[in-house]
Structures are given as C-alpha cells and as structure tokens.
Design a protein around this motif. Structure first.
Motif, short mmCIF file in Angstrom:
data_model
loop_
_atom_site.label_atom_id
_atom_site.label_comp_id
_atom_site.label_asym_id
_atom_site.label_seq_id
_atom_site.Cartn_x
_atom_site.Cartn_y
_atom_site.Cartn_z
N ASN A 62 16.44 7.32 48.32
CA ASN A 62 15.84 9.31 47.78
C ASN A 62 17.31 10.05 48.77
OD1 ASN A 62 15.67 8.36 50.36
ND2 ASN A 62 14.88 10.39 51.18
N CYS A 94 11.29 15.17 48.76
CA CYS A 94 10.21 13.46 48.11
C CYS A 94 9.41 13.34 48.81
CB CYS A 94 12.13 12.83 48.94
SG CYS A 94 11.54 10.79 48.14
N GLU A 149 11.37 15.77 44.40
CA GLU A 149 11.78 13.52 44.41
C GLU A 149 10.09 12.99 44.24
OE1 GLU A 149 14.97 10.37 44.75
OE2 GLU A 149 15.26 12.15 46.05
#
Length: 496
Positions: A62, A94, A149
């Motif tokens: 990530n 994320c 993300e």
C-alpha cells in the motif's frame, strides 16, 4: 533523494521483515502528538518524519500507509469523508475491503434494493456513501480524485501489532501508522448439516447477497423468511411487492421482540397479514430440506410440521467480525472490540468503529455494541475527528433505530417508524395505528426513557431525540388519558 535515504530504502527492500519491525514512523509518536494537540514545531517534526519514512513504503503493497481503514462498509465511507474534510486523505489513506465496490448505504439492501424491476428498485451507484445523510455520493472515482487508495476484494487475514503490518488474502503486506478497524458484522448462518448452505437459501449482508436474492425472487413462488427481527420484517415487506406466498417463522411470541411491545407488534403483524404474509410463531427450525434438484424445497420445524418454500431468507442476527484482531481486545459480554469514548483500543494508534466497536454508552453508563447505520456514521466521524485533531470530547450516543418498508410503487400503505432512547420501564401506548401510534417507556421515577413513533410528521420526529436525551419527568396519568398521538407528544413536550 539523499544517498542516505537511498541506502535505507535498499536495506528495507532486501530485508522486508526486519524493515517492517523498524519503521513504525507514524505510530505512537504522531498519535500522541495528535492527541495532545502539540504545537506547530512538534507537528512540523512529525511531518518531516512522515516525509522521510514515506521512502520506505516502497517495500509494502500500500502506497498510502499512514492511515489504514480495514473494512469497506458504512463506517468506512463516512470515515473517508471525514479524512477528506480535514485535508488528510490525499496520499495518506488506504482502505482495505472484501467487497468489489466502494462503501455504500447498507440499509438499502433489505429495503429498496429488493423491489421488483417494475417498481424502481435501488441500485448502485445510487446509494454509495454518504448520500444517506445528504452528503456527496462517493463513487470509485471520488476515492481516486481524493487520492485515497482502495484495495478491493482483498480482506485482511493477519495482523501484527508489533510491526504494524497487515496481510491480505492475496498475500499483500500492508504497513500502517494508525489503524481503523471497521469490519462490521457477518450474518449468523444456519449450520450446513441442517441445510443452511443449500441452493436457494439466502443471507443478506452485502450487495452480492442482495443480487443473488433478487435473482431468486424473480423465479420464486413460495418464500420462507426465518427470523422476526429487522431483516425478516424488511425482506417480507419487499417480497409483498413481488406478490409472493410469504411465511415468516420465528421462535418468539411476536415480531421485533427486542423493541416492540406485544401490543405494538400486533398492529404491525395485522398489517403484514393484510398484505398476505403468514406468521408461524414460537417455532424452531429442525432442518431445511432439498428437492430432487438439490435446491431448498421446504422448512421442517421441530414439531414436525412442514412449510414449503423454493426460496429461504435467513435473518437470525449477526456476529461482529473481530478476526483477525482478537489480540486488540474483545469484550466478552457484548462482543466486538473494546474501545474508549473516543474509539481508541487498548493499543495506541488502533481504533475501532461501527458495528464492531464495544463502546461506553455514556448516557446509560454501560458498554454497548450498536448494529445500526446511525451509529456507524457518527462513530466514524467522531473517531476520525479524534485522530486528526486535539478533540478530547467523549462520544455521547443516543440510541436510535428506524425502519421504512412497503415503499414500493402500488403499496397500499408505507411504513416509517423511529425510536429513540432505551426501551426499559412501564409502557404507555397512544393511538390507533391509523396511521399513527406512539409508545412511551417510563421508569419507576416517572422519567421518560424511550419513545417510539409511527408515521409522524418531520416536526414530531424531531421532538423524539430531545425527549429521549432529556429524560423528563412526565405526568403518566395525563399521558394515559391522551386522546391522540398529537396530544400525547404535546404532553411530553411540555415536560421538557
């Protein structure tokens, strides 16, 4: 990039495990700074550390590793919005989800999503968060535009608090500085050995489940709903829109036993019966039987009776999804991960929100776990505000529940009730359910503890939380003698 930083990154790339153990750059230091509201110099130092440490992120799967939300439900969507509002999402956040789509307003799955095609069913992207509270619709593009993300269909399977890393089902290793656990609940299932996994047996927890059920409803003739709570009542109401032979089976004496009084339940049961729904009360399932095609064909009860069905929907509750985070601290009494009044767990930099959080219910002085969208939204916002600012205000939640059913086109009557507070004490019921009815819960000190209202006006509904939070002393004799819901609410209002 300086030569020293290049050397550090190379070392971490060649020894990922050792690197993971030594790169907790954001964890306790930045968490403490945020909590204590450190001055500009200290925050600048933390920002410098974040920039320096970001080089090391290349060894993890990530890119945005400062904040990680595990779970892609309602709470995750509202948490993401709060990050964006504070300018702390882009390049920092994320979200790791087991679902194939961004967070959405989950209540729609047992309501509008189940309407037949000709009656304008709800469909994505129409109900992505945060439209349920009047906010922006957060589609996949919204997350990209805000630099968030999102890892789809890749749930977390392992957690290491020492190295501050997570492992997903695909084998990705993720690093976090602050972790927000938002894993929600999983539907309670009937055992496989009694037919709980037969074709035609459905559970509803995500949009894939709802899609599967809609497909079955389109071919069904006789359906059985197991469970007389939220899921059972909402699914049965939607099934009426398909004109299906519908039977609800449950072990209690009446529907919605955790909230409704017997008298209140009777009013709703009569309405459902007018729509063709049949009830089998006080009954337990022995097994679900299959036909020659292997698909469910009937529900066999403990007393030996048989209810035919080509589609079965099971709504017997839900269990908090605490795996793989048991080590963070699970409350044995209510289930879920135990947190304080700002959703911090016992481990610094780890938080839990929504259905999975066991939190202090301040106004009733007890630990609770609330499975409801209202709490999911509010807990997410409160937690992220705590994480990103110097806020130190305790979460002071007022329990709130509602249901909206029979809202499809052609319905003879739409239903919308709301409840606020605690359903303890003596009950006083006012109204005839044509269309309104109200129930008041009053304790031994004559304090109003909870209030329920069906088919109220917006002004009347707005009064309910004021009453439940204030808990005024009311004149029970006057309330019992009220000739209408409007009069009863005015008596309660005058007690504030």
């Amino acid at each position: 990039m300086t030569s020293a930083l290049r050397q550090k990154a190379a070392q971490m790339a060649s020894a990922a495990a050792a690197a993971a153990a030594g790169t907790g750059c954001y964890s306790q230091t930045s968490w403490a700074l945020r909590r204590l509201g450190a001055g500009g110099g200290a925050l600048a130092s933390a920002a410098t550390r974040r920039r320096n440490c970001s080089v090391a992120a290349a060894v993890f799967d990530n890119q945005n590793r400062e904040y990680v939300i595990v779970g892609g439900g309602n709470a995750a969507g509202y948490a993401a919005r709060t990050f964006v509002e504070h300018g702390m999402a882009d390049g920092r956040l994320c979200i790791v989800s087991k679902e194939a789509v961004p967070p959405y307003e989950r209540p729609a799955l047992t309501k509008g999503y189940l309407f037949p095609p000709e009656k304008k069913p709800a469909r994505l992207p129409g109900f992505h968060t945060c439209v349920g509270s009047g906010g922006q619709r957060q589609t996949a593009e919204w997350y990209k535009e805000n630099g968030i993300e999102v890892l789809y269909e890749d749930p977390v399977e392992a957690f290491d608090g020492k190295t501050q890393t997570l492992k997903t089902s695909s084998g990705k290793i993720l690093k976090y500085g602050s972790l927000i656990i938002s894993t929600g609940c999983a539907a309670a299932r009937l055992p496989e050995k009694i037919g709980g996994d037969l074709p035609g047996v459905h559970y509803i927890r995500d949009v894939a489940d709802a899609d599967s059920l809609v497909s079955s409803l389109g071919k069904a003739k006789k359906i059985v709903v197991i469970g007389g709570g939220y899921i059972g009542m909402e699914v049965a109401a939607a099934a009426c829109g398909w004109n299906l032979d519908t039977t609800i089976i449950f072990p209690e004496d009446h529907i919605m036993p955790r909230l409704f009084t017997p008298s209140l339940a009777k009013k709703y049961e009569e309405l459902y019966e007018q729509n063709g729904v049949k009830f089998v009360k006080g009954a337990l399932i022995d097994k679900l039987d299959a036909g020659s095609d292997g698909r469910v064909s009937s529900a066999i009860l403990k007393d030996g009776s048989v209810v035919e069905a080509d589609t079965v929907i099971v709504g017997i509750g839900a269990k908090p999804s605490v795996s793989p985070f048991e080590a963070v601290g699970v409350n044995i009494e209510v289930g879920g991960i135990e947190v304080d009044s700002m959703f911090r767990t016992s481990i610094p930099s780890i938080f839990a929100i929504g259905d999975v959080a066991a939190f202090p219910l301040k106004m009733y002085d007890r630990i609770a776990r609330v499975e409801h969208v209202d709490h999911a939204r509010k807990s997410a916002q409160h937690c992220i505000e705590t994480l990103l600012t110097s806020q130190a205000k305790a979460y002071d939640y007022l329990p709130y529940f509602y249901s909206r059913v029979f809202e499809y086109e052609g319905s003879s009557r739409k239903i919308w009730w709301q409840f606020y507070g605690d359903n303890v004490g003596e009950t006083i019921e006012v109204g005839n359910f044509d269309p309104k009815i109200a129930t008041f819960w009053i304790d031994s000190d004559s304090r109003l503890k909870g209030v329920f209202l069906e088919s109220g006006t917006s002004e009347e509904f707005s009064l309910l939380p004021k009453l439940a939070r204030s808990q005024p002393i009311v004149d029970k004799a006057k309330l019992k003698s009220a000739t209408s819901v409007e009069d009863a609410l005015e008596i309660a209002r005058s007690s504030l």
